[in-house]
Design an enzyme around this catalytic site. Structure first.
Site, PDB file in Angstrom:
ATOM      1  N   HIS A 150     -10.645  -4.688  10.802  1.00 19.10           N
ATOM      2  CA  HIS A 150     -11.212  -4.838   9.074  1.00 19.10           C
ATOM      3  C   HIS A 150     -12.744  -4.470  10.142  1.00 19.10           C
ATOM      4  CE1 HIS A 150      -8.074  -7.767   8.582  1.00 19.10           C
ATOM      5  NE2 HIS A 150      -8.035  -7.296   7.387  1.00 19.10           N
ATOM      6  N   GLU A 172       1.394  -1.607   0.081  1.00 22.97           N
ATOM      7  CA  GLU A 172      -0.004   0.096  -0.012  1.00 22.97           C
ATOM      8  C   GLU A 172       0.943   1.618   0.043  1.00 22.97           C
ATOM      9  OE1 GLU A 172      -2.906  -3.262   1.249  1.00 22.97           O
ATOM     10  OE2 GLU A 172      -0.951  -2.664   1.698  1.00 22.97           O
TER      11      GLU A 172
END
Length: 324
Positions: free
Chosen positions: A128, A59
């Protein structure tokens, strides 16, 4: 025509890529796999691998590549598989994307969009299920959007892609299959413009993204009990359409704010603060905040439900604000 939220996003990106050859999409699994949530389905076939780019699981790396591409004059769309993974790239977003225009004395604009699913869904557990709107709204130089319908998603994403500033575009995993009407003709929705979804006289309910469905359900239930709710959709968090919220509160004299992030230092808490400051003489009750419980999101489904924003919690908050 009626399409899904994911189709609206796909249409927005595809239309802008046809309009402007400088627009490209990069992220994990966006090309060969058609996107982790199938948002980019069919785009590789149309635009090719130079404009729909599969990245490694890095990322910070591909986000930084996007920032550099924007500095060079391109208009990248960076897809994070989930906003939870944006933590790996936060230095690129906060210290480079958000600040480069200012630190370069206006020489380098950063026209790019960071997008992906945000907030809790189902069975995703603590790491998450996080909602990051307050983190990114905190940063000068970033714009932050959180659409709640396919119509808003398409119009706002097209506007975000054309914007010369970095835009965080928050989607919710559970919304990708939601359907709604979207015009066939082109349209844009300005950033910083809220929408009045339901007129009412007794209490204002303001929110954004996935909880809007719970808000509208709560307003319908309350209407049957004689409580008229005015519903404000906060489509972009930064810039924020404060005036629409204030005008509603001046009419109803009460507000319930819904934000599925944790309550401490949240967007909802900030809204409560500015409403209290700017509408103090009009309020008949303190603002009420409905938020995710202040704990890491549980994996157990029943605990997850109990910790999450719900229609029932919104109804109870309206009752509290109404002294019922």
């Amino acid at each position: 025509m009626e399409i899904t939220f994911r189709e609206a996003l796909n249409q927005a990106m595809s239309e802008e890529m046809r309009r402007d050859e400088n627009v490209f999409l990069i992220g994990e699994e966006v090309a060969q796999y058609n996107g982790a949530y199938k948002v980019s389905q069919g785009m590789l076939e149309e635009f090719g691998e130079r404009r729909v780019v599969d990245s490694p699981i890095t990322e910070e790396g591909f986000t930084g590549l996007g920032v550099g591409a924007a500095m060079a004059g391109l208009r990248p769309i960076v897809e994070w598989m989930t906003m939870n993974f944006s933590l790996m790239a936060i230095d690129q977003v906060v210290n480079n994307a958000a600040k480069t225009l200012y630190m370069s004395g206006g020489q380098f604009a950063i026209p790019m969009v960071f997008r992906g699913p945000n907030g809790p869904a189902e069975y995703l557990a603590a790491q998450h299920s996080q909602a990051f709107q307050s983190i990114y709204a905190h940063i000068p130089g970033l714009k932050v959007c959180a659409p709640s319908t396919p119509y808003d998603a398409k119009g706002m994403l097209k506007t975000a892609i054309r914007d010369d500033n970095p835009v965080i575009f928050l989607e919710a995993e559970m919304m990708y299959s939601w359907k709604g009407d979207v015009p066939e003709e082109e349209y844009l929705i300005p950033l910083g413009e809220a929408a009045l979804r339901n007129e009412g006289r007794d209490v204002t309910i303001a929110g954004f993204s996935k909880p809007m469905r719970d808000i509208l359900e709560a307003a319908e239930l309350l209407e049957k009990r004689g409580i008229s709710c005015e519903v404000i959709v906060i489509r972009s968090i930064r810039p924020l359409d404060e005036e629409t919220i204030y005008e509603s509160v001046k009419k109803t004299n009460r507000i319930v704010i819904v934000d599925e992030a944790w309550p401490v230092a949240s967007v909802g808490a900030w809204l409560s603060s500015i409403v209290t400051k700017n509408c103090f003489d009009y309020l008949d009750a303190p603002p009420e905040l409905v938020a995710l419980e202040d704990v890491p999101a549980p994996y157990n489904r029943q605990l997850e439900i109990s910790a999450s924003v719900s229609t029932d919690k919104i109804v109870k908050a309206v009752e509290t604000a109404s002294y019922l």
